[in-house]
Write a protein that holds these residues in place. Structure first.
Motif, mmCIF file in Angstrom:
data_model
loop_
_atom_site.group_PDB
_atom_site.id
_atom_site.type_symbol
_atom_site.label_atom_id
_atom_site.label_comp_id
_atom_site.label_asym_id
_atom_site.label_seq_id
_atom_site.Cartn_x
_atom_site.Cartn_y
_atom_site.Cartn_z
ATOM 1 N N GLN A 172 0.815 -1.213 0.000
ATOM 2 C CA GLN A 172 0.000 0.000 0.000
ATOM 3 C C GLN A 172 0.851 1.267 0.000
ATOM 4 O O GLN A 172 0.451 2.286 -0.559
ATOM 5 N N GLN A 174 3.460 1.616 -1.678
ATOM 6 C CA GLN A 174 3.987 1.771 -3.034
ATOM 7 C C GLN A 174 2.965 2.382 -3.999
ATOM 8 O O GLN A 174 3.321 2.800 -5.099
ATOM 9 N N ILE A 175 1.687 2.422 -3.586
ATOM 10 C CA ILE A 175 0.638 2.942 -4.473
ATOM 11 C C ILE A 175 0.783 4.460 -4.598
ATOM 12 O O ILE A 175 0.719 5.190 -3.615
ATOM 13 N N LYS A 176 0.959 4.935 -5.825
ATOM 14 C CA LYS A 176 1.165 6.371 -6.079
ATOM 15 C C LYS A 176 -0.154 7.120 -6.258
ATOM 16 O O LYS A 176 -0.321 8.238 -5.811
ATOM 17 N N GLU A 177 -1.090 6.454 -6.936
ATOM 18 C CA GLU A 177 -2.357 7.112 -7.234
ATOM 19 C C GLU A 177 -3.500 6.118 -7.021
ATOM 20 O O GLU A 177 -3.443 4.983 -7.487
ATOM 21 N N ARG A 178 -4.525 6.513 -6.310
ATOM 22 C CA ARG A 178 -5.636 5.624 -6.003
ATOM 23 C C ARG A 178 -6.438 5.321 -7.261
ATOM 24 O O ARG A 178 -6.792 6.229 -8.024
ATOM 25 N N SER A 179 -6.723 4.043 -7.497
ATOM 26 C CA SER A 179 -7.479 3.645 -8.683
ATOM 27 C C SER A 179 -8.940 4.062 -8.551
ATOM 28 O O SER A 179 -9.460 4.244 -7.447
ATOM 29 N N GLY A 208 -1.988 -2.264 -7.132
ATOM 30 C CA GLY A 208 -2.277 -0.844 -7.186
ATOM 31 C C GLY A 208 -3.733 -0.460 -7.034
ATOM 32 O O GLY A 208 -4.104 0.707 -7.227
ATOM 33 N N HIS A 210 -7.349 0.341 -5.108
ATOM 34 C CA HIS A 210 -7.834 0.905 -3.849
ATOM 35 C C HIS A 210 -8.698 -0.141 -3.153
ATOM 36 O O HIS A 210 -9.656 -0.654 -3.737
#
Length: 299
Positions: A172, A174-179, A208, A210
């Protein structure tokens, strides 16, 4: 109080190792591989040393060593040989046996040591699919046959849960932008077996997506509140013991009426309870999966 299980019946050994009681007796009488003890009332039992030796003998036998050959090996050399073979070949069976010993002795150090050795060759996904899933299946059977207690099962499950949580947090972060797509993971009321659902949450986070992890025993009414915040929602649930086989169709119909008919959401479900359900008769928008891998492959 001593919590270590140190007395085993021959039926316990059969359940723990998968070796038939008849075979164990032959190995014992013909090759003197085991030395059962007797209680004050003359009941035969096997101690922890016997159990550990049987695991090692079984491992050597499965790796091409004949029982007659194993019987000639000096006893202190048997575990040494097992470690040498495990280092050169697949660690899977050896690791599962080590985790069983860890569980029986409530031995956290052995669990962590075994897990660390696996990480030298495998990533967490491989460990979960190839080691933890088969191990948990075996543990379920051992609990049902009274070979282990619920305390043993909870001990092992809590350690596996720790590993899932650690890897989920890493994924979590590492997630850059929420899907745009949101997955809501929950268990029905009275359902508490959450390790499979936790691993799915980890895999979704790793890819990746949400996710909203609600966990154990969530009432249906609580699930519809999510729809006030997100448009593209897929619910995921795992039925191990609840709802029961008699209740599962009605539960899915209630879910459809309460949530899906009032939104564009979907429901993905898996678990043993669904084995007898005719999938083509499920409400539209509900998809069932045979296992975790099938579900993840759909993404």
């Amino acid at each position: 109080m001593n919590n270590i299980k140190n007395r085993f019946s021959i039926k316990d050994l059969e359940n723990l190792t998968g070796i038939k009681a008849h075979t164990i007796r032959i190995w014992e009488k013909r090759y003197n591989l085991l030395e059962p003890k007797r209680t004050d009332t003359n009941i035969r039992y096997y101690d922890l040393e016997n159990f550990q030796k049987l695991l090692n003998v079984s491992y050597l036998n499965n790796n091409g060593y004949k029982i007659s050959k194993i019987a000639t090996i000096d006893e202190p050399q048997i575990p040494v040989l097992v470690k040498e073979i495990a280092a050169k070949s697949s660690l899977d069976n050896h690791a599962i046996n080590a985790f069983k010993l860890s569980m029986l002795n409530f031995d956290q150090s052995l669990f962590f040591k075994t897990y660390a050795s696996l990480l030298e060759e495998k990533d967490f996904n491989e460990i979960f699919y190839n080691i933890f899933i088969p191990l948990l299946d075996e543990i379920g059977l051992l609990w049902q046959t009274d070979t282990i207690t619920p305390a043993h099962e909870h001990f092992l499950s809590s350690l596996i849960r720790q590993k899932i949580l650690i890897n989920t947090e890493k994924a979590q972060m590492q997630i850059k932008e929420r899907s745009k797509k949101t997955f809501v993971l929950f268990l029905p009321e009275n359902e508490v077996h959450e390790l499979g659902l936790m691993f799915i949450n980890y895999r979704l986070s790793e890819k990746g997506y949400h996710t909203i992890f609600l966990g154990q025993s969530v009432p249906l009414d609580s699930l519809k509140d999510i729809l006030n915040y997100y448009d593209d929602v897929t619910y995921i649930s795992y039925f191990t013991i609840h709802p029961t086989k008699e209740e599962v169709v009605d539960y899915l119909q209630d879910f459809d009426n309460l949530i899906m008919k009032k939104s564009k959401s979907q429901l993905w479900v898996l678990g043993k309870i669904l084995e007898d359900v005719q999938h083509n008769k499920l409400p539209k928008g509900i998809t069932s999966f045979q296992n975790i891998k099938n579900l993840i492959d759909k993404l």
